[in-house]
Design a protein around this motif. Sequence first.
Motif, PDB file in Angstrom:
ATOM      1  N   PRO A   1      19.822 -16.572   6.641  1.00 59.95           N
ATOM      2  CA  PRO A   1      19.366 -17.963   6.603  1.00 59.95           C
ATOM      3  C   PRO A   1      18.582 -18.343   7.866  1.00 59.95           C
ATOM      4  O   PRO A   1      19.045 -18.141   8.987  1.00 59.95           O
ATOM      5  N   GLY A   2      17.371 -18.852   7.665  1.00 63.48           N
ATOM      6  CA  GLY A   2      16.564 -19.361   8.761  1.00 63.48           C
ATOM      7  C   GLY A   2      15.917 -18.330   9.651  1.00 63.48           C
ATOM      8  O   GLY A   2      15.273 -18.689  10.647  1.00 63.48           O
ATOM      9  N   ARG A   3      16.022 -17.054   9.324  1.00 67.80           N
ATOM     10  CA  ARG A   3      15.432 -16.021  10.173  1.00 67.80           C
ATOM     11  C   ARG A   3      14.842 -14.896   9.333  1.00 67.80           C
ATOM     12  O   ARG A   3      15.468 -14.432   8.382  1.00 67.80           O
ATOM     13  N   ALA A   4      13.632 -14.488   9.698  1.00 65.59           N
ATOM     14  CA  ALA A   4      12.971 -13.411   8.965  1.00 65.59           C
ATOM     15  C   ALA A   4      13.677 -12.091   9.212  1.00 65.59           C
ATOM     16  O   ALA A   4      14.137 -11.810  10.327  1.00 65.59           O
ATOM     17  N   GLY A   5      13.794 -11.296   8.185  1.00 62.71           N
ATOM     18  CA  GLY A   5      14.425  -9.993   8.295  1.00 62.71           C
ATOM     19  C   GLY A   5      13.795  -9.003   7.339  1.00 62.71           C
ATOM     20  O   GLY A   5      13.074  -9.376   6.412  1.00 62.71           O
TER      21      GLY A   5
END
Length: 323
Positions: A203-207
């Motif tokens: 959630p809320g972070r590119a991966g």
Amino acid sequence: MKTGLKITAFAAALAGAFGTAYGVGQTFDPVVAERPPAHEERHPSGAGESEHGGTAAAQAPGGLQISEGGYTLDLDTPAVTAGERAELRFTVREADGRAVDDYRREHDKELHLIVASRDLVTYRHLHPERAPDGTWSTPVDLPRAGGYRVFADFTPDRPGAENLTLGADLAASGPYSPRELPRPSATARVDGYDVKLTGALTPGRAGELRLTVSRDGKPVTDLQPYLGAYGHLVALRAGDLAYLHVHPEGEPGDGTTRPGPHVSFTATAPSGGSYRLFLDFKHNGVVRTAAFTVEAGKAAPEKPASTSPGHTESPGHSDGHGH
């Protein structure tokens, strides 16, 4: 349940969207699709408003709105009959009502059309054709009654225009029986292929999400380009079917990206919760779809999830997709 009780298509869509429990395994009376009001009544009055009349958040996930940025998805076919082939027609309109007739080609197409059931069991990646008047059309055959969501993913060929994903509801009439979201798994099987997922939605972070394709225990190293990449990934959030933009890493012919067995993507989850991932890949001239259920922020268990009609239903076309 009283005999003769009828579930309207609208009620079926709400049941899928909000998870109303009717009881697993029960079969319900036919869904009756009712046509919504005329086109002008279905269009929000301004850009950035949701199809329910409220103002959307500035960075809302794609597909939740029927209008955004001055463009509206005008679905001319709001209802079909389950199990019957139908022609799905729609138009993307500008704020003044004119049909958009110039699009930027992205991943080999001017527009990508996705149709998914509210329970995320049925999935279609269709390739509609555009008529001179700006109307798009494509055949579609949905196997089960209930609520569906139609996603139009496109970028208008206008200065400064950004990519948009607009969504509209579609109803399929017929006997309705709800299904549960398939359990999370890091492995999917489809037509003799095994696809393994590593990485996680955060959630809320590119991966990074890496998918590895094998067949009969051997890695597939000769994947064929599909939509400008060796794989095309769509992610939908369970519940509201928020559409995530997922971007492939590298492209065929760039000198570094290999044709398998690994296909990598970068994705960002807007929130925690369950998501359904659909990977389209092409091998030996056939496009196949592997599907996964994942929990944002959690690693998926290793137990394989079969991509069979009981899980992700794909169309009967020879290549697995509509054209």
